[in-house]
Structures are given as structure tokens and as C-alpha cells.
Design a protein around this motif. Structure first.
Motif, PDB file in Angstrom:
ATOM      1  N   ARG A  69       0.835  -1.196   0.000  1.00 51.63           N
ATOM      2  CA  ARG A  69       0.000   0.000   0.000  1.00 51.63           C
ATOM      3  C   ARG A  69       0.876   1.254   0.000  1.00 51.63           C
ATOM      4  N   THR A  70       0.315   2.335  -0.465  1.00 55.41           N
ATOM      5  CA  THR A  70       1.054   3.595  -0.489  1.00 55.41           C
ATOM      6  C   THR A  70       1.433   4.007   0.931  1.00 55.41           C
ATOM      7  N   GLU A  71       2.704   4.275   1.156  1.00 52.93           N
ATOM      8  CA  GLU A  71       3.155   4.647   2.492  1.00 52.93           C
ATOM      9  C   GLU A  71       2.631   6.029   2.871  1.00 52.93           C
TER      10      GLU A  71
ATOM     11  N   ASP B 295     -12.502  -0.584   8.369  1.00 49.57           N
ATOM     12  CA  ASP B 295     -12.182  -2.015   8.374  1.00 49.57           C
ATOM     13  C   ASP B 295     -10.685  -2.244   8.249  1.00 49.57           C
ATOM     14  N   TRP B 296     -10.015  -1.423   7.439  1.00 46.23           N
ATOM     15  CA  TRP B 296      -8.586  -1.624   7.271  1.00 46.23           C
ATOM     16  C   TRP B 296      -7.819  -1.252   8.546  1.00 46.23           C
ATOM     17  N   THR B 297      -8.377  -0.351   9.357  1.00 47.53           N
ATOM     18  CA  THR B 297      -7.736  -0.010  10.629  1.00 47.53           C
ATOM     19  C   THR B 297      -7.826  -1.177  11.592  1.00 47.53           C
TER      20      THR B 297
ATOM     21  N   VAL C  82      -2.369   3.843  13.909  1.00 47.25           N
ATOM     22  CA  VAL C  82      -2.207   2.387  13.942  1.00 47.25           C
ATOM     23  C   VAL C  82      -1.231   1.927  12.858  1.00 47.25           C
ATOM     24  N   ASP C  83      -1.346   2.477  11.674  1.00 46.58           N
ATOM     25  CA  ASP C  83      -0.480   2.068  10.561  1.00 46.58           C
ATOM     26  C   ASP C  83       0.989   2.369  10.815  1.00 46.58           C
TER      27      ASP C  83
ATOM     28  N   LEU D 273       4.246   9.498  15.504  1.00 45.89           N
ATOM     29  CA  LEU D 273       3.198   9.117  16.451  1.00 45.89           C
ATOM     30  C   LEU D 273       3.010  10.164  17.536  1.00 45.89           C
ATOM     31  N   ALA D 274       4.095  10.746  17.993  1.00 42.79           N
ATOM     32  CA  ALA D 274       3.976  11.760  19.043  1.00 42.79           C
ATOM     33  C   ALA D 274       3.147  12.947  18.556  1.00 42.79           C
ATOM     34  N   GLN D 275       3.373  13.334  17.323  1.00 39.77           N
ATOM     35  CA  GLN D 275       2.619  14.452  16.769  1.00 39.77           C
ATOM     36  C   GLN D 275       1.146  14.084  16.593  1.00 39.77           C
ATOM     37  N   LEU D 276       0.886  12.854  16.117  1.00 39.46           N
ATOM     38  CA  LEU D 276      -0.498  12.405  15.971  1.00 39.46           C
ATOM     39  C   LEU D 276      -1.202  12.342  17.327  1.00 39.46           C
TER      40      LEU D 276
END
Length: 404
Positions: free
Chosen positions: A44-46, A107-109, A77-78, A51-54
Motif C-alpha cells: 500500500r502507499t506509504e 475495516d482496514w484499521t 495504527v499504521d 506518532l507523538a505528533q499524531l
């Protein structure tokens, strides 16, 4: 206990032999290493993010009592890359589930979450969120369930595998033949260890065996139906029909022992070659012989499944069903004799039947699953890219509005 009724279940080992012609016979009851090729998921496209920023963005958004987007939690999650970060993702999945956007968890999450748990050795987190699915929004599809069951099976954690199968049953996700076979194998393998089961576990095991078995019109499926109905009948006789269907996707009407006998009748009059396992028949015989009301001490014990629920306990319908036990016992003896005379009793046990089913059908089922998975990932990726584009357009409109 159910354990004593299942002592005839035979342990099954993988056996293989080789010769100079490279022909070989191999018992295969686990998914192949290439099942749901990880390359399909990883291509899948990266969309790399910190994560800290999210986490900062999500925390600030929640503080303002605004909804976090499904794309933001999906990115979190990705981008998980360690076991510690799996724990952080669990926290934000919980927060998302209890937010205004809770119904938009993609669903993909969900699939990505379980992939991360398995990849970074956090299977306990996977099982925890699955068992508490309402709190986390974890309702995986059949293919994701397969990965979880297979992971437990490969580590010979048959109780864990059976706990996943229980969730498959509760979510009624037995659509794929591969899920049906893996589930029956996990249950048979766990029962072969002769575990001491509570009545709640007998109910869950019985329901899973029955519902999965109904999808397989063969010896393994019919034997699972018989064993499942017998275990449910045992609970019905001791606890009443209301305890059986409580939180279970089962028929509400009494008579699970009668349904077990109906399986025997169908095999007697049905397709030649279909047999019932001896251990399932022994289980039903034991239930018919030993069924009775639950002891007083057990009846007064607190029970999270039935405590405070109106309608639990025995009633007139349950009493009428108990009065049929002598009739059921007589029918069982007649049908057992008929099955024996027709040569339709398999002495190898449910586990051997399911193992043979896996040998014959799991490979073909894997191929179909691979095609389905490739299609799903493509659809998920298209949906994700659509959300990314929508987010970009929204930001551009906001920027234009601010500048104007």
C-alpha cells in the motif's frame, strides 16, 4: 464435566513421508506461510507520520470536544513500529470508540491493528480488544479472524484459539470455508486436551461447534453439530433454555438434545460415507445419562451471564423437556444401533475427522482467500486515498477562507 465425556477424542499429529519421486503425504491443519501474503498489505502507499505528533493532535482535539477523524486513528495504527507503541494505539482506539466518530472506525484499521499485534508480539492485546469488542470497536472480518486463530494454533495455545473462535461465533462470521475449518480444528484440538470446562464454556463451545458445523455437510460438520447440540442440551437440562440463548446467536426454543438426535437420524438416512465420531456420540450418551438440575451451591453462585436477567432459570417448558429424557435415551439407543449396523460411526474422533477435512479442503480455501484478500486490500486502499484527498481539499478550502 465435558472433559470426561470427550476422552475418546484422539490427538492428531502431523505425519509426512518422502520418496525419490518427491511424492509425499502431509497432514496440514495450519495455514501456509504464504497465507494472506504480507507483501499485498505492505505494498500500500506509504503514509509516514510521527506518532507523538499524531497523539498531540488527537489529545488537543478531544480536549476541545471535537471528533478525531477515522483517517487520523488509521494513521496512528499504521505507523506503529514496536510493542510499546501497540499499547499506545490501544489507548487511542479506546478513546476513538468513545468519541462522536466511533462508528467510522475503518475495516482496514481493524485489520492493521491485529496485524501490528501479531507482528510485535502483543497477541494478548489483540485478544483483549477482541473480547472487549464493544469498548474498542474491534469487529474483524473472517480473514483477520483466520490470522488470529492460526497464530494461537501455531503456538499450540488451543485455549486461546478457542477463545477467538468464540468471538467468531458471537459475530456470526463463519462465512468462509477456511474459517469454518480452522475453527472446528481449534475447538477439537482444545477438547482433545480434556479441559475442565465451566458451564459457560460448555455453552460457548457448544454454540461454536454447532454453528460452524452447520456450514460443513460432511462427517466433521455433522459430528460437530452433534457434539455442539449435546453440550448445549446439557446446559439446557441443568440451567434452562434461557441460560442457553443468553447472548448467544442460537434458537430460543427448547430441545437441543432432540436436535442432536435429529443429526443422528439424518446421518442414518443421508448420504453414504458421512459418519459420526464416536466421541461425539459418547458425549451425547453421557449427557442423556447424567442430565439433572444444577446443584444448590452452584445455582446460588453469582453469574455475570445470568445475574439480574429476567427469565433465566428453569420454567414449565424446561420441565417438559426434562420429562422427555427417557424417550430421548431410547431413541439414542435405537439410532446408535442403526448407525453401527450401517457402518456410520467413526472411531477416530472429531479431531481426526477435522484434520482430514483440513487436508482435503484447506488448500483450496486458502487460494480463494488470497484472491479475496487482494481485492479487499485494493478496495481499502482506494477508500483511504479518497479520504486523504477529501482531507486535502478541506484544508485547502479552509486556507482559502482564512486568506480571504
Amino acid at each position: 464435566m465435558a472433559a470426561s465425556l470427550l476422552q475418546r477424542c484422539v490427538l492428531f499429529g502431523r505425519v509426512s513421508s518422502k520418496c525419490k519421486t518427491h511424492a509425499f503425504t502431509a497432514r496440514r491443519c495450519l495455514l501456509s506461510a504464504s497465507y494472506l501474503d504480507p507483501k499485498i498489505w505492505e505494498q500500500r502507499t506509504e503514509d509516514p507520520h510521527n506518532l507523538a505528533q499524531l497523539a498531540f493532535v488527537m489529545d488537543r482535539t478531544y480536549e476541545k470536544k471535537l471528533p478525531v477523524s477515522s483517517l487520523t486513528i488509521a494513521r496512528f495504527v499504521d505507523n506503529v513500529s514496536s510493542k510499546e507503541e501497540v499499547g499506545q494505539a490501544e489507548y487511542y482506539l479506546y478513546k476513538f470508540r468513545h468519541s462522536p466518530n466511533c462508528w467510522y472506525l475503518r475495516d482496514w484499521t481493524i485489520h492493521s491493528w491485529f496485524q501490528k499485534c501479531l507482528k510485535y508480539g502483543a497477541r494478548d492485546k489483540a485478544l483483549h480488544t477482541l473480547k472487549h469488542k464493544v469498548q474498542y470497536g474491534m469487529f474483524p472480518d473472517d480473514l483477520t479472524f483466520n490470522l488470529l486463530i492460526d497464530s494461537f494454533l501455531k503456538d499450540e495455545d488451543y485455549k486461546g484459539a478457542s477463545m477467538v473462535v468464540e468471538e467468531v461465533m458471537l459475530q456470526e462470521a463463519f462465512e468462509l470455508p477456511s474459517t469454518q475449518i480452522l475453527s472446528l480444528y481449534a475447538l477439537a484440538k482444545y477438547l482433545a486436551a480434556k479441559p475442565e470446562l465451566s458451564w459457560q464454556e460448555e455453552r460457548s463451545m457448544g454454540a461454536a461447534l454447532l454453528i460452524a458445523g452447520l456450514r460443513q455437510d460432511n462427517s466433521a460438520g455433522r459430528s460437530a453439530q452433534l457434539l455442539g447440540s449435546a453440550l448445549l442440551g446439557k446446559v439446557e437440562m441443568s440451567r434452562g433454555i434461557h441460560a442457553v440463548f443468553q447472548q448467544m446467536p442460537l434458537i430460543w426454543t427448547p430441545g437441543y438434545l432432540s436436535r442432536a438426535l435429529a443429526v443422528m437420524e439424518n446421518v442414518c438416512s443421508g448420504t453414504e460415507g458421512v459418519k459420526l465420531s464416536k466421541d461425539a456420540l459418547d458425549c451425547l450418551e453421557g449427557v442423556l445419562r447424567d442430565s439433572g438440575p444444577v446443584c444448590e451451591v452452584d445455582a446460588t453462585r453469582g453469574d455475570e451471564d445470568t445475574q439480574g436477567v429476567p427469565g433465566t432459570g428453569t420454567d414449565e417448558e424446561d420441565q417438559l423437556e426434562k420429562e422427555k429424557l427417557p424417550e430421548y435415551a431410547g431413541r439414542f439407543q435405537d439410532l446408535s444401533s442403526k448407525l453401527q449396523s450401517l457402518g456410520r460411526v467413526d472411531t477416530g474422533g472429531l479431531l481426526a475427522l477435522v484434520s482430514a477435512l483440513a487436508d482435503a479442503d484447506l488448500g483450496v480455501a486458502e487460494g480463494a482467500d488470497g484472491e479475496l484478500y487482494a481485492t479487499k486490500v485494493q478496495e481499502w486502499e482506494q477508500e483511504r486515498q479518497m479520504l486523504v484527498q477529501r482531507e486535502k481539499e478541506l484544508r485547502e478550502r479552509r486556507a482559502a477562507g482564512a486568506s480571504g
